[in-house]
Design an enzyme around this catalytic site. Structure first.
Site, PDB file in Angstrom:
ATOM      1  N   GLU A 287     -63.616  35.460  11.945  1.00 35.80           N
ATOM      2  CA  GLU A 287     -62.795  34.904  13.129  1.00 35.80           C
ATOM      3  C   GLU A 287     -62.950  35.576  14.246  1.00 35.80           C
ATOM      4  OE1 GLU A 287     -59.644  34.082  11.700  1.00 35.80           O
ATOM      5  OE2 GLU A 287     -59.963  34.569   9.463  1.00 35.80           O
ATOM      6  N   ARG A 291     -61.943  31.500  16.638  1.00 33.39           N
ATOM      7  CA  ARG A 291     -61.072  31.633  17.262  1.00 33.39           C
ATOM      8  C   ARG A 291     -61.104  32.190  19.112  1.00 33.39           C
ATOM      9  NH1 ARG A 291     -55.790  34.610  14.378  1.00 33.39           N
ATOM     10  NH2 ARG A 291     -56.337  34.344  12.133  1.00 33.39           N
ATOM     11  N   ASP A 404     -62.829  27.417   1.215  1.00 28.46           N
ATOM     12  CA  ASP A 404     -62.489  26.133   1.831  1.00 28.46           C
ATOM     13  C   ASP A 404     -62.816  25.840   2.947  1.00 28.46           C
ATOM     14  OD1 ASP A 404     -61.553  28.601   3.202  1.00 28.46           O
ATOM     15  OD2 ASP A 404     -59.798  27.923   3.759  1.00 28.46           O
ATOM     16  N   GLU A 540     -52.440  23.907   7.807  1.00 27.43           N
ATOM     17  CA  GLU A 540     -52.735  23.570   7.128  1.00 27.43           C
ATOM     18  C   GLU A 540     -52.190  22.015   6.644  1.00 27.43           C
ATOM     19  OE1 GLU A 540     -54.920  26.180   6.898  1.00 27.43           O
ATOM     20  OE2 GLU A 540     -52.917  26.669   5.880  1.00 27.43           O
ATOM     21  N   THR A 629     -62.500  24.871  12.529  1.00 30.15           N
ATOM     22  CA  THR A 629     -61.337  25.348  11.322  1.00 30.15           C
ATOM     23  C   THR A 629     -60.184  25.572  11.970  1.00 30.15           C
ATOM     24  OG1 THR A 629     -61.277  26.178   8.851  1.00 30.15           O
ATOM     25  CG2 THR A 629     -61.870  27.143  10.786  1.00 30.15           C
TER      26      THR A 629
END
Length: 640
Positions: A287, A291, A404, A540, A629
């Site tokens: 994360e 980010r 994913d 998404e 992502t």
């Protein structure tokens, strides 16, 4: 016979006078007394209390000595390691540079003075929104003038010592420059950076609506959560995850793309002054990479401002605080998505700095995962053991949470590297065939194509909203020359993801749906369990809508995105500022706000909506950029 005299009343305490002056026998001055006699006069309880206090003070002193010794040892070791990290001949983009019209907006890259050693300690997080008074403006101007002449501003910590504004990281050798390209020769803004500058006059009405939504969300964050990770809009407060201003960093490139110059400069000032990494705090590698590192690298590329690259380097070189890594406290496993979805960011960092270790580390992970047993026609299990390096929970396959972005980064690494790494492409193509063979089904009665899950040979018609990244990824692959049937599958899955929103009473998708596999009257294709009815403002669906519109030109995708934006404004907008995730997408009268605005709402959802409504195919061209992502655009590497 006389009675005995009465006994004096019994006292359960001893009175001790500790005042200087006359002694009880009338002698002037202090009179030396026997310590042992006084000690014997104390009760057993009093003596035990004194001994306990003395032992406690000695223990505190010992711990303080150990802490100070370790701290100085760590500082000394960092200063000794500094010269080892000087890269040789870094390969970077052609002269990225600020694209601001006013040269004072972003100071140019100048030779940096030899950095000073820093003292470890907690960063001084700014916990209030900056005001616009004259004092702050004067300080801001002074800072910019200092940067313009090549000085590295310093700030005092609470104890008065100097702390390097670059934060924790490997310091370069005395007299050397940061591992950046020719910092002493300011170059022109790159065409890529200039291309992302949209003037407000060129925005259409739907884009202006996105800008208005962003301003409203930003106003809540600025007022109630400035410098903190995430806004709690209902309670007008904030929540901390890493304590690194996640929302602010996640939103940097979005503000630049939307043309919000004032907000961008204000956020840049916070990054320059307040973003420090010497914090003793555990952070999630995945994360924080997508980010923070992704956000800083992307902000550097779209704006050309070298400050963001300077901030990205120390973050990546050392772990925050102690530098100790560990798996989650409750298990020795990591998810496959976490360990295989940091490659874009670290590969790009190596390309910019010339330091190969970042790329080598993440590509070693990719190679090991490629060679592991336990796959099923390119599909991978969800977990990997951090000790053995082997897959765990074998036989369970999903494209939802925990797996994913593994598939997403196979394709995007191949694109990022100039389509040269054939092993990545082969793994991706095999995985797409595995999806078709094992996970693809159609619902009843609407015949919606969806991606389910497989557990030990048993199919489940469960589909996370997270899987809605897949239509966009398939379309992107078809755009870059992969089989045409990938685009056909992308269109079919895009219809399904739209229905996951449209069939809900609020027009917003739940976190998880189950599809009806058998024809039954009065039953919709999409079924939702009570525990799965929440919506977290996820991106998404609109992410894939952006790819499908950009690559097909079909305006229905823009219309679908417009419906979703209107639903966000109707059911998640908080009047005082910000947007809140909701608990029930099936109850338009009471969607039950959850009092949390995730950082990705500004970093991804609104960014993809803005790009979806743009008719300019060169605004962050898919031939020039690849999105990580977390929707942070990174450049496709040009042939060397």
């Amino acid at each position: 016979m006389y009675p005995p005299p009465p006994l004096p009343p019994r006292r359960d305490f001893i009175s001790v006078t500790l005042s200087p002056g006359r002694s009880y026998d009338g002698v002037q001055g202090l009179r030396r007394r026997s310590f042992w006699r006084k000690w014997k006069q104390l009760s057993r309880l009093q003596r035990n209390v004194v001994l306990f206090l003395l032992a406690f003070l000695m223990l505190c002193g010992l711990l303080s000595y150990i802490s100070v010794a370790d701290e100085w040892k760590a500082v000394g070791s960092r200063s000794a390691e500094g010269p080892k990290m000087r890269p040789a001949n870094p390969l970077v983009l052609p002269a990225p540079r600020r694209a601001a019209e006013n040269p004072e907006t972003f100071a140019g890259a100048s030779p940096q003075k030899p950095p000073r050693h820093f003292r470890r300690g907690p960063p001084n997080l700014q916990i209030r929104a900056p005001d616009g008074d004259a004092k702050d403006r004067r300080q801001d101007e002074a800072q910019r003038r200092a940067e313009a002449v090549g000085e590295t501003p310093q700030e005092d910590d609470a104890q008065g010592s100097r702390v390097s504004r670059r934060g924790t990281g490997t310091e370069p050798e005395q007299g050397t420059q940061l591992p950046l390209r020719k910092a002493e020769a300011p170059a022109r803004p790159s065409p890529q950076a200039l291309r992302t500058r949209n003037s407000p006059a060129s925005q259409n009405e739907r884009q202006k609506a996105v800008v208005a939504a962003f301003r409203h969300a930003w106003a809540g964050y600025r007022k109630f959560a400035w410098g903190h990770d995430e806004l709690k809009p209902v309670s007008k407060s904030f929540s901390e995850w890493f304590g690194l201003g996640l929302t602010l960093i996640d939103a940097l490139d979005t503000m630049w793309i939307l043309g919000l110059k004032k907000e961008f400069e204000e956020a840049r000032k916070w990054v320059s002054q307040r973003l420090l990494f010497q914090k003793n705090v555990d952070v999630n590698l995945f994360e924080s990479t997508i980010r923070i590192l992704g956000g800083l690298l992307s902000a550097y590329h779209v704006s050309g401002d070298v400050l963001f690259l300077k901030k990205a380097i120390p973050y990546s070189d050392v772990n925050i605080g102690t530098g100790v890594a560990h798996p989650p406290r409750w298990t020795s496993d990591s998810t496959v998505a976490e360990v295989t979805s940091i490659q874009l960011e670290f590969r790009e960092l190596s390309r910019l700095t010339g330091v190969k270790k970042f790329q080598e580390a993440v590509e070693e992970v990719t190679r090991r995962v490629h060679s592991l047993r336990g796959k099923k026609d390119g599909l991978v299990p969800m977990f990997i053991n951090t000790n053995s390096g082997l897959f765990t929970h074998l036989g369970v396959f999903t494209l939802g949470a925990r797996a994913d972005s593994y598939y997403e980064y196979l394709l995007k690494q191949w694109i990022q590297g100039g389509k040269k790494e054939t092993q990545l492409l082969e793994d991706y193509l095999e995985a797409v065939e595995g999806i078709k063979k094992h996970l693809l089904h159609r619902s009843e009665p609407g015949k919606l194509t969806f991606v389910g899950e497989l557990a030990h040979g048993r199919f489940s018609a469960k589909m996370d909203h997270l899987v809605c990244f897949l239509p966009g990824t398939l379309a992107l692959g078809a755009h870059h020359g992969l089989p045409a049937d990938h685009m056909e599958l992308a269109r079919a899955l895009m219809d399904t993801c739209y229905q996951m929103n449209r069939q809900m009473e609020t027009g917003l998708s739940p976190e998880i749906v189950h599809f009806n596999l058998h024809p039954q009257k009065s039953r919709k294709d999409v079924q939702v369990k009570a525990a799965d009815r929440h919506n977290l403002l996820r991106p998404e669906t609109v992410e894939s809508l952006f790819y499908l519109y950009r690559l097909t030109g079909d305006r229905k995708y823009q219309d679908w995105g417009w419906e979703i934006l209107r639903s966000f404004n109707t059911y998640t907008r908080v009047p005082s500022g910000g947007y809140s995730s909701i608990s029930n997408v099936q109850d338009p009268r009471n969607p039950q706000p959850r009092d949390k605005m995730e950082s990705f709402f500004l970093g991804e959802t609104l960014k993809y909506l803005y790009l979806l409504f743009s008719d300019d195919p060169d605004l962050l061209s898919l031939d020039t950029y690849v999105f990580n992502t977390e929707a942070h655009p990174l450049p496709v590497w040009a042939p060397s």
